[in-house]
Write a protein that holds these residues in place. Sequence first.
Motif, PDB file in Angstrom:
ATOM      1  N   GLU B  48      -5.311 -16.785  47.494  1.00 30.24           N
ATOM      2  CA  GLU B  48      -5.800 -15.413  47.698  1.00 30.24           C
ATOM      3  C   GLU B  48      -4.949 -14.410  46.911  1.00 30.24           C
ATOM      4  O   GLU B  48      -5.473 -13.488  46.275  1.00 30.24           O
ATOM      5  CB  GLU B  48      -5.771 -15.084  49.195  1.00 30.24           C
ATOM      6  N   LYS B  51      -5.714 -14.682  43.267  1.00 28.07           N
ATOM      7  CA  LYS B  51      -6.989 -14.027  42.981  1.00 28.07           C
ATOM      8  C   LYS B  51      -6.750 -12.548  42.704  1.00 28.07           C
ATOM      9  O   LYS B  51      -7.244 -11.995  41.716  1.00 28.07           O
ATOM     10  CB  LYS B  51      -7.891 -14.190  44.208  1.00 28.07           C
ATOM     11  N   ARG B  52      -5.987 -11.920  43.539  1.00 27.19           N
ATOM     12  CA  ARG B  52      -5.737 -10.489  43.386  1.00 27.19           C
ATOM     13  C   ARG B  52      -4.887 -10.195  42.152  1.00 27.19           C
ATOM     14  O   ARG B  52      -5.166  -9.248  41.420  1.00 27.19           O
ATOM     15  CB  ARG B  52      -5.075  -9.931  44.646  1.00 27.19           C
ATOM     16  N   GLU B  53      -3.869 -10.994  41.953  1.00 26.28           N
ATOM     17  CA  GLU B  53      -2.973 -10.750  40.823  1.00 26.28           C
ATOM     18  C   GLU B  53      -3.668 -11.020  39.480  1.00 26.28           C
ATOM     19  O   GLU B  53      -3.558 -10.225  38.552  1.00 26.28           O
ATOM     20  CB  GLU B  53      -1.706 -11.592  40.968  1.00 26.28           C
ATOM     21  N   SER B  55      -6.786 -10.883  38.973  1.00 27.82           N
ATOM     22  CA  SER B  55      -7.813  -9.854  38.846  1.00 27.82           C
ATOM     23  C   SER B  55      -7.202  -8.539  38.347  1.00 27.82           C
ATOM     24  O   SER B  55      -7.809  -7.810  37.575  1.00 27.82           O
ATOM     25  CB  SER B  55      -8.465  -9.650  40.209  1.00 27.82           C
ATOM     26  N   ARG B  56      -5.993  -8.275  38.789  1.00 23.06           N
ATOM     27  CA  ARG B  56      -5.319  -7.039  38.410  1.00 23.06           C
ATOM     28  C   ARG B  56      -4.933  -7.013  36.941  1.00 23.06           C
ATOM     29  O   ARG B  56      -5.027  -5.997  36.262  1.00 23.06           O
ATOM     30  CB  ARG B  56      -4.043  -6.876  39.258  1.00 23.06           C
ATOM     31  N   ARG B  70       3.333 -11.687  46.966  1.00 21.08           N
ATOM     32  CA  ARG B  70       2.132 -11.245  47.656  1.00 21.08           C
ATOM     33  C   ARG B  70       1.685 -12.273  48.693  1.00 21.08           C
ATOM     34  O   ARG B  70       1.152 -11.916  49.744  1.00 21.08           O
ATOM     35  CB  ARG B  70       1.020 -11.022  46.633  1.00 21.08           C
ATOM     36  N   ASN B 132     -17.517  -7.679  44.232  1.00 16.61           N
ATOM     37  CA  ASN B 132     -16.501  -8.664  43.843  1.00 16.61           C
ATOM     38  C   ASN B 132     -16.092  -8.464  42.388  1.00 16.61           C
ATOM     39  O   ASN B 132     -16.289  -9.335  41.547  1.00 16.61           O
ATOM     40  CB  ASN B 132     -17.042 -10.087  44.051  1.00 16.61           C
ATOM     41  N   GLU B 134     -13.458  -8.675  40.889  1.00 14.98           N
ATOM     42  CA  GLU B 134     -12.518  -9.649  40.316  1.00 14.98           C
ATOM     43  C   GLU B 134     -13.273 -10.746  39.591  1.00 14.98           C
ATOM     44  O   GLU B 134     -12.762 -11.309  38.618  1.00 14.98           O
ATOM     45  CB  GLU B 134     -11.603 -10.237  41.393  1.00 14.98           C
TER      46      GLU B 134
END
Lengths: 242, 242
Positions: B48, B51-53, B55-56, B70, B132, B134
């Motif tokens: 998870e 996914k965020r990192e 995506s960033r 994170r 979504n 990302e």
Amino acid sequence: MATTENTGDSALARRRKAEKPKSSSTPRSASKLARQRDPDATKGRILEAAKREFSRAGLGGARVDSIAARAKANKRMIYHYFNSKEDLFTAVLEDSYLGIRAAERSLALDGLTPQDALDALVRFTWRYYLENPEFLTFVNSENLHKARHLRKSKALAQEYPRFIEIVQRIIDRGVADGVFRPGIDAVQLNITIAAISYYYLTNRYTGSIVYDRDLMAKDRLEERLEFNVETIRRLVRADPSA
Amino acid sequence: MATTENTGDSALARRRKAEKPKSSSTPRSASKLARQRDPDATKGRILEAAKREFSRAGLGGARVDSIAARAKANKRMIYHYFNSKEDLFTAVLEDSYLGIRAAERSLALDGLTPQDALDALVRFTWRYYLENPEFLTFVNSENLHKARHLRKSKALAQEYPRFIEIVQRIIDRGVADGVFRPGIDAVQLNITIAAISYYYLTNRYTGSIVYDRDLMAKDRLEERLEFNVETIRRLVRADPSA
DNA sequence: CCCCATCTTAACTAACCGGTTATTTATTTC
DNA sequence: GAAATAAATAACCGGTTAGTTAAGATGGGG
């Protein structure tokens, strides 16, 4: 190919060619290995090298050392002429944007019927993206960074309004002639024209896997272009009811 | 929102919720600072966080240390469970792809008329990308890397054929009913449906500058969705001549 | 012909980053 | 309950990276 007038030169290189047979034609000491000075040329080589490197790996993945090596310039020159990696990226972005706009203006769409003009714009967009794939990478990269660099660019700010006018004029003429339906938003149409070429080409690699076809095969490319022309024609077409 | 059934959970998290009330409900020593062991949870948190990192900042810009922080996991755990940064990216990609396919299947388009089914697919695509974002970043990142990771993924290989069948079935039914024109290529149509949503949303930042409007304002988003539905309707519509 | 701003270079650095080593701690197995 | 296994941690490493320093080369203007 020659129709889009893209020679791979940067705007800077183009300017130099046109305006500058100044630097005395025969350098006094072309002897030995002693590198002649030519600030404009060095700056131009750096910009061109940066274009390729940023295109290869995006802003984050690009390496300043690689750019210097590719430009056959010392790394310090990059900081001398462009201040920082980010400013260099901004310069590349500006040059690239001015490039597509210049090519677009040379289309002379006002001389065509609205339908021909629209077709020509769709074909131009496709061809330009296909022949200048680095442009797509820059736009992607810039959006990943929330348009941080584009927002700061003064050089481009004046380009935007003129740009959307091209499509608006085609729509207006088409509606007046009764061949296009009324009420089409120029921005939405312009986005759609860009989208159907952009998506296909920028996602060429994952697309070729997911759809199990070589999206970049010659026949496939032609097929897609015709499909796109048809998509836009149907989108603007006046309804036969009236 | 709930219609797409996206809860932000990874496929792994979803599986865990469904199948595993196993690990004895009350941990014996929840005392002090002693960290409880929970391999699945740790792995899930890492995925998870990744996914965020990713995506960033994309694959290149993402920092393994940031992912560890994170996920509130030790960096070594990332290598324990995922082997390398690239393999972790591949895992994120797979999870993400399976996520959109799962959501797509839950649409049950076969129960609708061809026109309604196509409208629903266009709306779904738009909504999924919007909720979504990302996913768009991953596809961009993956194409920057020439689909290196996707190509190696065995888990996804079987998904692709099933996926294009959805559109093919809608087209077939629509042509049989006489509401769609014949000869539409399912892949081209599918690409176009994705393109008109994808481009608008992935280029939200540069687009808002170039077109001088806030493309993400609520009204603008609704306007674009309706424009897209109309674009696809006109694209497939049977010609009134016959 | 020489001054001096500009151009160019090599060497350097401090921070960063993906990945590893060595070790401890919790859980399972028999 | 001891041995085996898996999970977790902290500290570390070698290589890389954006950016700098300091000094030399060049050439136009006076």
